[in-house]
Design a protein around this motif. Structure first.
Motif, short mmCIF file in Angstrom:
data_model
loop_
_atom_site.label_atom_id
_atom_site.label_comp_id
_atom_site.label_asym_id
_atom_site.label_seq_id
_atom_site.Cartn_x
_atom_site.Cartn_y
_atom_site.Cartn_z
N LYS A 280 8.41 57.83 -31.44
CA LYS A 280 9.34 57.02 -30.65
C LYS A 280 8.97 55.55 -30.78
O LYS A 280 7.81 55.15 -30.64
N LEU A 281 9.97 54.71 -31.06
CA LEU A 281 9.73 53.29 -31.31
C LEU A 281 9.47 52.55 -30.01
O LEU A 281 10.11 52.80 -28.98
N ASP A 282 8.55 51.62 -30.06
CA ASP A 282 8.21 50.78 -28.92
C ASP A 282 8.94 49.46 -29.06
O ASP A 282 8.67 48.68 -30.00
N PRO A 283 9.91 49.15 -28.15
CA PRO A 283 10.67 47.90 -28.26
C PRO A 283 9.78 46.66 -28.23
O PRO A 283 10.17 45.59 -28.71
N ALA A 284 8.57 46.79 -27.68
CA ALA A 284 7.65 45.65 -27.61
C ALA A 284 6.94 45.39 -28.93
O ALA A 284 6.23 44.39 -29.07
N LYS A 285 7.11 46.30 -29.90
CA LYS A 285 6.45 46.14 -31.20
C LYS A 285 7.47 46.26 -32.34
O LYS A 285 7.41 47.18 -33.15
#
Length: 406
Positions: free
Chosen positions: A306-311
């Protein structure tokens, strides 16, 4: 006494009619394998799944080449192909283009109907989907005996597979004589012309289209869905399949993926095509989606990705001058979900010599609070769920090409 007997007879007739209507509405126990076209002979994931759902090695599969311009040749090739994957396939000679055959008589042949009814599955070849509905429905629109047998097989637990035209017939509405994608946005669709009745195996609530990403067809689905009141659309790419089970769980298998279009909260403006708040999702191979619950499940290799919007990975404005290009919309969605940008913009423009060359469309993709992305650590492929799409008409200045001067 006579009146009593008549009442009993009438009750029996009414009960039989009610039972027949209930059977017509019974939830099918079978599965669908909806293929986006151009299915390669070596795509074992799709061919083997068809045979498995039909009953496994030795399963009898009825081959319909009704859509083909050369049904006998196409049918023979598909029978051989399915045999290589372990099926006992047989050709069903019900086709408008089959030389020396009366397709209306063949479609009502009781022996052919019995063969289809007792099979474990059927396979519809590609071509022209109107030839399929013309061959399997009588001129008055009623089902032929073979089509009724096909439904009986499906309701009883068999599989219906179809590629290209064979995928188009899966929904209750299909494209008949479609214009280009851009012309469809400009001029819309009409019943009996661009869109016609399909066979509806997937149900009345889902619209299906094929060759989707390669040909940018996701955009033409929108006017058709609005015209007929569909809230949900599934578009499948080439050499890829959506497997739809009896619990309405959709699994994507094969080479690429499928786009899911949700118009539940969308709003359309009067006049030129102008649509807001479409929910767009991309299901990659291995992903699942349940039509009933609207739940998404990424493939096993993406579950921990799952992608981290902060990275975010991408950090530049996102734009495409040809949103209808081969897989462009999915490429743009993948970059946006892994970006520090709030939106991505794509354009759809016509040739300066085309119809209404001054009219184009802007496609604006936006991340929302419900947008989520997953990435595979193995293939780096993305799955993207619940991205917002807004489409509006734009005016293109003519002439489009002018010499650049410093």
């Amino acid at each position: 006494m006579v009146r009593f007997a008549l009442r009993v007879a009438l009750a029996i007739v009414l009960l039989a009619c009610a039972s027949s209507q209930a059977a017509d509405k019974a939830v099918p126990k079978g599965s669908l394998v909806i293929i986006g076209g151009a299915l390669r002979p070596d795509n074992a994931a799709v061919w083997e799944r068809i045979v498995q759902l039909a009953g496994g090695r030795g399963a009898r599969i009825a081959v319909f080449a009704s859509a083909s311009a050369t049904p006998e040749k196409t049918g023979r090739s598909l029978v051989d192909r399915l045999a290589k994957y372990g099926a006992q396939a047989f050709f069903v000679p019900v086709a408008v283009k089959l030389a020396g055959s009366d397709y209306l008589a063949a479609a009502d042949d009781p022996q052919l109907a019995a063969a289809v009814r007792s099979a474990g599955g059927v396979y519809f070849a590609g071509g022209d989907q109107k030839r399929i509905t013309r061959a399997l429905r009588r001129p008055d629109g009623s089902n032929s005996a073979v089509l009724d047998a096909l439904w009986d097989m499906y309701r009883g637990g068999g599989v219906i597979a179809g590629t290209s035209a064979g995928a188009a017939i899966m929904s209750s509405t299909m494209f008949g004589e479609p214009k280009t994608v851009l012309a469809t946005l400009k001029r819309g669709v009409e019943d009996g012309q661009e869109i016609t009745p399909g066979l509806g195996f997937i149900g009345e609530d889902v619209f299906v289209d094929q060759h989707l990403l390669v040909r940018g067809r996701f955009a033409r689905m929108l006017p058709a869905m609005l015209k007929k009141g569909y809230k949900l659309g599934l578009g499948i790419d080439e050499n890829t399949a959506m497997v739809v089970g009896p619990n309405r769980d959709v699994e994507v298998i094969g080479y690429k993926g499928a786009l899911l279009i949700d118009l539940s909260d969308a709003t359309a403006q009067a006049g030129m095509f102008n649509l807001s708040n479409v929910r767009l999702s991309y299901l990659d191979s291995g992903d699942r989606f349940n039509i009933a619950t609207r739940a998404y499940t990424p493939s096993g290799e993406k579950a921990c990705g799952k992608l981290d919007p902060a990275k975010p990975y991408y950090r530049e404005p996102l734009f495409s001058a040809d949103i209808l290009g081969n897989s462009t919309v999915v490429d743009l969605m993948g970059k946006l979900i892994d970006s520090d940008q709030p939106e991505a913009i794509g354009l759809a423009l016509d040739s300066p010599n085309g119809e209404q060359p001054e009219l184009g469309f802007e496609f604006r993709l936006t991340r929302t609070g419900s947008s989520v992305g997953y990435q595979s650590a193995v293939t780096e492929a993305y799955s993207i769920y619940n991205m917002r799409l807004d489409i509006r008409p734009i005016r293109i200045r003519q002439p489009l090409y002018q010499q650049y001067r410093q």
